[in-house]
Design an enzyme around this catalytic site. Structure first.
Site, short mmCIF file in Angstrom:
data_model
loop_
_atom_site.label_atom_id
_atom_site.label_comp_id
_atom_site.label_asym_id
_atom_site.label_seq_id
_atom_site.Cartn_x
_atom_site.Cartn_y
_atom_site.Cartn_z
CG ASP A 1 48.31 46.30 38.85
OD1 ASP A 1 47.43 47.11 39.10
OD2 ASP A 1 48.12 45.10 38.63
CG ASP B 1 48.51 41.76 45.15
OD1 ASP B 1 48.87 42.62 44.33
OD2 ASP B 1 47.48 41.08 45.01
CG LEU C 1 46.81 48.89 43.39
CD1 LEU C 1 47.06 49.58 44.71
CD2 LEU C 1 46.94 49.88 42.25
CG ASP C 2 44.15 41.90 45.88
OD1 ASP C 2 44.51 41.00 45.09
OD2 ASP C 2 43.07 41.89 46.49
CD GLU D 1 49.09 39.60 41.99
OE1 GLU D 1 48.70 39.96 43.10
OE2 GLU D 1 48.33 39.38 41.04
CD GLU D 2 51.63 43.24 39.36
OE1 GLU D 2 51.84 42.83 38.20
OE2 GLU D 2 50.50 43.27 39.87
CG ASP E 1 45.94 37.80 36.88
OD1 ASP E 1 45.30 36.94 36.28
OD2 ASP E 1 46.24 37.73 38.09
CD GLU F 1 46.33 37.79 45.81
OE1 GLU F 1 46.20 38.77 45.07
OE2 GLU F 1 45.93 36.64 45.48
P1 AHM Z 1 44.49 40.44 41.42
O1 AHM Z 1 45.58 40.17 42.40
O2 AHM Z 1 44.91 40.12 40.02
O3 AHM Z 1 43.90 41.79 41.56
O4 AHM Z 1 43.33 39.34 41.69
C1 AHM Z 1 42.89 39.13 42.98
C2 AHM Z 1 41.45 39.57 43.09
C3 AHM Z 1 40.99 39.63 44.51
O5 AHM Z 1 41.15 40.91 45.04
C4 AHM Z 1 39.55 39.26 44.39
O6 AHM Z 1 39.06 38.67 45.56
C5 AHM Z 1 39.53 38.30 43.24
O7 AHM Z 1 40.66 38.60 42.46
C6 AHM Z 1 38.32 38.44 42.40
O8 AHM Z 1 38.33 37.45 41.42
P2 AHM Z 1 37.02 37.15 40.54
O9 AHM Z 1 36.86 38.30 39.62
O10 AHM Z 1 37.36 35.87 39.83
O11 AHM Z 1 35.86 36.98 41.47
MG MG Z 2 46.20 40.26 43.96
#
Ligand code: AHM
Ligand code: MG
Length: 357
Positions: free
Chosen positions: A92, A138, A140-141, A115-116, A86, A297
């Site tokens: 982040d 994680d 900054l989720d 995660e990073e 991502d 997560e």
């Molecule tokens: P991230 O860790 O890259 O931020 O992705 C996790 C996030 C969750 O917080 C959320 O529930 C989900 O991705 C949303 O995904 P989507 O946009 O496919 O619905």
């Molecule tokens: Mg996340």
């Protein structure tokens, strides 16, 4: 001072120590230190770790809150994708750095996974102390939501290391089932900032009072409703879901449940923790194994939800906390929330997954 070290009528979970009566503020630090006495093997390391995370959360909160004011939002300069493929956002990176810095400064853990970062990060001993814990997070989720001023969160999980404390930590120290977590929690940077954590003895939430810069106990012994009226799923992927998931979602609609989906997992889970409901991230064509990461997560949020009386499973109907991880950044499907709603989904999966497409 009122003694609350007995089962509370509403949830049957013991408050582990005497809490002051009246309106006296109980800060996160005070709560953590008092709780420590509850653990036979307490050495202060876990207490120190939770405090480190609390400090990092305050620093991250400060930056998240001024994201619209300064030129810190947006994709990090020259950054590539993170370990999970991502785009990394600037905050982040900032949140990741602050958490690592706070944890490294105290040396209360021996290694970190984030995660990073592709690989685990060794934490050198501080004052020759050999730590028994590893921390995953994680930082900054839901960070894709920052640019549009929507809540984001930090998720963390703490495990006791398996390897010999005299040597370096290994990836295997992190590849433990979620049931082995000694503590887990999240921080939600929302309309107010709240830190929610568990050490396996119930769930407590602490709201940040910006005027004194302290997390204060605001949600004691959190229990989630057994039933709910909310379902939380990215319904835009409906046509990509398996039949059983589509049937369940149809049923939610038929039953007049309300759809609530922020797209920021911590926020979605926080809502169902308080109001009841179910959060789903099943497999899609893009993410056949699910999108969310098992170790930092799904596992910590599952521990919180279970400790609050909820349930959490993957779409193969296995309890998330019983899954044996194989990789640091492993993805998982998840269905998590009020126990009756998770059981209802389970019945749909059992009924419809047997049908030919
Ligand atoms: P991230 O860790 O890259 O931020 O992705 C996790 C996030 C969750 O917080 C959320 O529930 C989900 O991705 C949303 O995904 P989507 O946009 O496919 O619905
Ligand atoms: Mg996340």
């Amino acid at each position: 001072m009122a003694t609350s070290a007995k089962k509370t009528p509403e949830n049957g979970i013991a408050v582990p120590f005497a809490l002051p009566g009246g309106n006296r503020i109980v800060t996160l630090d005070e709560f953590i230190i008092r709780s420590e006495k509850d653990f036979d093997y307490a050495t202060g390391e876990l207490t120190g770790l939770l405090r480190d995370i609390g400090v990092a959360a305050k620093i991250i909160n400060r930056e998240v809150n001024k994201a619209g004011l300064v030129n810190i939002i947006g994709v990090a300069d020259g950054s590539s994708d993170n370990a999970s493929g991502d785009k990394q956002q600037k905050l982040d990176v900032y949140a990741n750095e602050k958490l690592i810095e706070c944890l490294k400064n105290s040396g209360e853990c021996c290694a970190i996974a984030s995660e990073e970062n592709d690989d685990i990060i060794q934490v050198p001993p501080v004052n020759s102390k050999k730590s028994h814990y590893v921390v995953m997070f994680d930082p900054l989720d839901g960070s894709s939501n920052i640019d549009v001023n929507i809540s984001v969160g930090t998720i963390f999980a703490i495990y006791r290391r398996k390897s010999d404390p005299t040597g370096p930590a290994t990836v295997d120290d992190f590849l433990q089932a979620g049931s082995k977590q000694v503590a887990a929690g999240y921080v939600l940077y929302g309309t107010s900032t709240i830190l929610v954590y568990t050490t396996g003895r119930g769930v407590n939430g602490f709201t940040l009072d910006p005027s004194i810069g302290e997390f204060c106990l605001s949600h004691r012994n959190m229990r989630m409703p057994e039933d709910g009226q909310f379902y939380s799923v990215n319904q835009g992927y409906y046509s990509k879901f398996d039949l059983e998931m589509r049937r369940y979602i149809d049923n939610c609609s038929d039953e007049n449940y309300s759809l609530r989906y922020i797209g920021s997992m911590v926020s979605d889970i926080h809502r169902i923790l308080i109001q009841g409901g179910i959060f789903l991230y099943p497999s899609t064509r893009k993410y056949p194994k699910g999108k969310l990461r098992l170790l930092y997560e799904c596992n910590p949020l599952s521990m919180i939800v279970e400790q609050a009386g909820g349930k959490s499973m993957n779409t193969q109907l296995k309890r998330i906390l019983d899954v044996d991880p194989k990789e640091l950044h492993q993805r998982s499907t998840i269905a998590i929330g009020s126990p009756n709603m998770v059981d209802e989904l389970k019945a749909f999966i059992e009924r419809y997954s047997a049908l030919p497409l």
